[in-house]
Scaffold this active site. Structure first.
Site, PDB file in Angstrom:
ATOM      1  N   ASP A 220       0.821  -1.219   0.000  1.00 58.50           N
ATOM      2  CA  ASP A 220       0.000   0.000   0.000  1.00 58.50           C
ATOM      3  C   ASP A 220       0.853   1.266   0.000  1.00 58.50           C
ATOM      4  O   ASP A 220       0.315   2.364  -0.038  1.00 58.50           O
ATOM      5  CB  ASP A 220      -0.925  -0.004   1.225  1.00 58.50           C
ATOM      6  CG  ASP A 220      -2.100   0.961   1.085  1.00 58.50           C
ATOM      7  OD1 ASP A 220      -2.598   1.128  -0.044  1.00 58.50           O
ATOM      8  OD2 ASP A 220      -2.512   1.550   2.098  1.00 58.50           O
ATOM      9  N   SER A 244      -7.381   5.356  -0.321  1.00 55.57           N
ATOM     10  CA  SER A 244      -7.592   4.066  -0.982  1.00 55.57           C
ATOM     11  C   SER A 244      -9.061   3.668  -0.865  1.00 55.57           C
ATOM     12  O   SER A 244      -9.672   3.853   0.190  1.00 55.57           O
ATOM     13  CB  SER A 244      -6.711   2.989  -0.334  1.00 55.57           C
ATOM     14  OG  SER A 244      -5.345   3.339  -0.407  1.00 55.57           O
ATOM     15  N   GLN A 294      -5.486  -1.745  -7.207  1.00 58.14           N
ATOM     16  CA  GLN A 294      -6.146  -0.839  -6.272  1.00 58.14           C
ATOM     17  C   GLN A 294      -6.754   0.342  -7.028  1.00 58.14           C
ATOM     18  O   GLN A 294      -6.154   0.860  -7.970  1.00 58.14           O
ATOM     19  CB  GLN A 294      -5.159  -0.290  -5.246  1.00 58.14           C
ATOM     20  CG  GLN A 294      -5.792   0.623  -4.203  1.00 58.14           C
ATOM     21  CD  GLN A 294      -4.743   1.277  -3.297  1.00 58.14           C
ATOM     22  OE1 GLN A 294      -4.164   2.293  -3.655  1.00 58.14           O
ATOM     23  NE2 GLN A 294      -4.506   0.685  -2.133  1.00 58.14           N
TER      24      GLN A 294
END
Length: 306
Positions: A220, A244, A294
């Protein structure tokens, strides 16, 4: 000013952070980050949720994928509760659903993330890979990102406030070495691709579940920022607002997160206040060990009226 903890102490702290505690049947508690301020790092919630799912599968099956949605920003300093649903237990595959809950200001529990993880009994099978490792410089030929952060902080001087300097110079348990220039490194518009080597700053225990959790945690770090590169904007300079929205990982083969791994990211699209990002993680032998995707909210920060 930052203390200078040893790499071993930093990694011990990461291992502790990603070690969840069983508080009741299919309920686990994740510790808060020591000294954390503001919003919880999304990679922490993902990794702790995966650890909770992994703890509930005890018949030798291993995680091969996870799919998660971020629902709300978690708050630092408050433990996170992970509730497990055992949706499926088969001979070869199993599935777990995890809801991450955090106490709200009114005392109620509020979901901040839901995650589904799939597990498989290890087996031999047909193999191919159509994803060659990018031909880039190795980690031994690169400066650490911390060196680059220190140089940037020195160069920017008073342009950074104390909070920004502290964020940039905070000691990190995961060492990163970037080949390209990430969004915080310059303001030039460039193609949406980045390559970064990463590993923990010290060795980890020989626990494959932990290594998957650390890879999840690290996945991430640079992903959403890839979609900012074509626009020449950065969160670090206060030019963007972002978060996110979801996160998916497929684990293709076992890998150690305390040995150098190459994270190659690209962002094929952004629009409508969102950016779509993909990542591939390779070991030093050039084998693809994981794939990541993502989508995140990414908006240009509006200037406050004077």
């Amino acid at each position: 000013m930052h203390d200078n903890p040893t790499p071993e102490k930093l990694v011990d702290g990461l291992v502790s952070l990603l070690t969840i505690e069983n508080s009741a049947e299919d309920i686990y508690i994740g510790k808060p980050q020591i000294g954390g301020i503001g919003r919880v790092f999304g990679g922490q919630v993902l990794a702790q949720a995966l650890q909770a799912a992994q703890a509930s599968v005890t018949d030798g099956k291993v995680a091969h994928s996870l799919h998660a949605y971020f629902l709300r920003g978690g708050k630092e300093g408050i433990p996170i509760e992970y509730r497990i649903q055992r949706d499926f237990d088969g001979r070869s595959f199993a599935n777990r659903r995890v809801v991450a809950m955090q106490e709200a200001e009114d005392g109620s529990s509020t979901p901040i993330l839901n995650l589904t993880a799939s597990f498989q009994t290890p087996e031999e099978g047909m193999e191919h890979s159509d994803s060659p490792m990018p031909d880039v410089a190795g980690p031994d030929d690169l400066k650490s990102d911390m060196e680059m952060r220190q140089q940037m902080v020195t160069a920017m001087g008073d342009k950074l406030n104390e909070a920004q300097r502290n964020l940039m110079l905070r000691p990190r348990s995961v060492e990163m070495r970037t080949i390209d220039r990430l969004h915080w490194m310059n303001s030039e518009k460039r193609e949406p691709r980045a390559h970064t080597w990463f590993k923990t700053a010290a060795p980890l225990p020989d626990n494959p579940n932990l290594h998957r959790a650390v890879m999840t945690y690290a996945s991430d770090f640079t992903l959403l920022g890839t979609s900012a590169l074509p626009h020449g904007l950065s969160w670090m300079r206060g030019e963007l607002v972002g978060a996110s929205l979801d996160h998916t990982i497929w684990f293709h083969r076992e890998a150690r997160a305390d040995e150098w791994l190459l994270y190659a990211t690209d962002a094929p699209w952004s629009g409508s206040g969102r950016g779509f990002n993909r990542g591939r993680i390779f070991n030093r032998s050039g084998e693809l060990v994981a794939s990541v995707a993502q989508e995140g909210m990414i908006r240009k920060r509006k200037k406050k009226p004077e």
